[in-house]
Design an enzyme around this catalytic site. Structure first.
Site: not given
Length: 515
Positions: A228, A454, A484
């Site tokens: 991320s 995602d 995610h």
């Protein structure tokens, strides 16, 4: 509400959640402190996480019985004055489990946010990285401003309860004024309580910390696994220190070409897609979907619930009520991982019956609130790092002009994500740039893993990262899945490709697709 935009690592949500040589070689400013590169870390048994890290128990032993170890590394407070004041950065490691002759070095993890405590998060993966541990010391850290690393502190727990309960998508002048005032009060509290650290929490500062960490750990190159926001940090590192890039993997990839507005709009589309996928999955089950007769009915009922809560909240986690904003936060939390979709179904069923406790508990997790009512510093750190990084500042009039575009992207999430753009208005520190520079000519290959489903870092960002890194650097791998991130899905194709690169240096063919 700015924390709706936090880019969390998949594993977090599934649980609820030589420096001078390098700098000279990169044409950097050449500042350094040789003493810091030669510091020796004192590794000891890890204590229990403190409040800023999110509390909880000390990490349990590893699967083979080895203990997690923690240490403190000193870094310059200001990298432009490296012989000045220092700050303490907290580290955690698990020593490599395999033959010492096969050890590659340290593999450093960043789990996103910005604002996620790596010291608390890494042990939560359990045996998820045991294969990688056969040849690496697994290492993570609390970035500056996060957890135990000189944490940014803003409002107290009672103030944060009120902050997260307010209407994040105002419908009239009074609600808009309340949102603007509370955002200013939060930002003013950050300046009052954390004035010294605020100018020094940019991602470029954290990237320089990473390179110092590499040297102190004794590694010639940086081996790194970023999730991320951790992909943005890794990209900035590669830009600053391309010749020190070792084996690096990015998962749940941030689009480095987007400014904050574009990122928020992309998330509106991403979370809407995830909700669409949830609704389709729910109605496809053989026993039927308990929260709607069709996918559209599921979404319509959720929209109606949120409108009803805007007018009249229902009991949540005593003594607080489930507001529209809290419910939206709980829904967002479940969309980070397909494993949490059942909690969304359960939470919606309860809410339709007048019980908002599960959706509120999920919202609390999203906001970093523990069961005893204490908050970690992830919301404060997220705001501080994001606002120090990003130059744009948006006011209420600008947001109102953009609302139609955000609503078109997502009828459910658009308003809140648009209003979240005001989080850096009147921030005490100027933002550095419109978007990060991750160009890294000459760097070793970086494996970039994008997930088509995602919600928080939409799939298109992986291709943008590959292009921005430059020719011959980024290698794209696609996972056709939900949630995610990809590695934590335990998909054998994804894990085989990632492990093959990190352990054996085998770069998968560009364009590989895993299903």
């Amino acid at each position: 509400m700015p924390t709706l935009l936090r880019l969390r690592a998949a594993a977090l949500t599934a649980t609820a959640v030589l420096l001078s040589t390098v700098l000279a070689g990169c044409g950097d400013d050449g500042t350094e402190d040789q003493d810091l590169t030669r510091q020796e870390l004192s590794w000891k048994a890890c204590p229990a996480p403190d409040e800023a890290q999110g509390e909880g128990a000390a990490p349990s032993p590893l699967p083979d019985g080895d203990e997690w170890q923690c240490a403190t590394m000193k870094a310059p407070l200001d990298w432009n004055d490296p012989k000045g004041d220092t700050i303490d950065l907290e580290l955690i490691r698990a020593r490599a489990s395999g033959d010492k002759s096969e050890r590659i070095g340290s593999l450093i993890f960043n789990f996103g946010g910005p604002g996620v405590s790596g010291v608390k998060t890494l042990p939560g993966f359990g045996d998820g990285f045991e294969t990688l541990r056969t040849r690496y010391d697994l290492v993570s850290f609390d970035p500056r401003g996060v957890g135990r690393s000189d944490p940014v502190l803003c409002e107290n727990d009672q103030q944060l309860d009120a902050y997260f309960q307010q209407d994040a998508s105002p419908d009239d002048t009074a609600e808009r004024t309340e949102l603007l005032d509370s955002t200013k009060e939060f930002n003013d509290a950050c300046e009052k309580n954390s004035e010294q650290i605020l100018p020094h929490v940019r991602t470029t500062d954290a990237a320089r910390d990473l390179d110092l960490m590499r040297q102190v750990l004794g590694d010639r190159e940086l081996h790194y696994f970023g999730f991320s926001y951790g992909t943005e940090l890794g990209g900035v590192y590669a830009h600053l220190f391309p010749q020190r890039v070792g084996r690096v993997v990015f998962d749940a990839v941030v689009d480095p070409t987007r400014d904050p507005e574009q990122s928020s709009l992309g998330q509106a589309k991403g979370f809407q897609l995830a909700l669409d996928n949830y609704a389709e999955d729910c109605v496809s089950k053989s026993g039927g979907c308990p929260v709607g007769d069709s996918a559209q009915d599921v979404k319509d009922r959720i929209a109606t619930l949120l409108k009803d809560l805007d007018r009249k909240p229902i009991p949540g986690v005593f003594p607080r009520e489930l507001t529209q904003s809290a419910a939206l936060g709980g829904i967002i939390q479940t969309l980070y991982s397909q494993e949490l979709w059942q909690y969304l179904t359960d939470g919606l069923q309860q809410a339709y019956d007048g019980d908002g406790s599960l959706l509120m508990a999920l919202s609390d997790t999203n906001n970093g609130r523990s069961e005893n009512g204490e908050y970690d510093n992830s919301a404060a750190a997220y705001t501080a790092i994001s606002c120090a990084d990003a130059k744009p500042r948006y006011d209420a009039a600008y947001v109102e002009r953009k609302l139609p575009e955000f609503r078109a992207a997502s009828p459910l999430f658009g308003d809140a994500l648009a209003w979240g753009m005001i989080g850096c208005t009147d921030w005490a520190v100027a933002g550095a740039a419109d978007h990060p520079d991750v160009s890294a000519p000459g760097a070793a290959p970086i494996l970039v893993v994008g997930n088509t489903g995602d919600p928080a870092t939409p799939y298109e960002g992986a291709r943008k990262m590959v292009d921005a890194l430059g020719k011959g650097v980024g290698v794209e791998l696609t996972y056709r899945g939900q949630g995610h991130g990809a590695y934590d899905s335990k998909n054998k194709c994804v894990q085989g490709a990632v492990n093959g690169y990190l352990l054996d240096g085998k770069v998968p063919p560009a364009g590989t697709v895993c299903t």
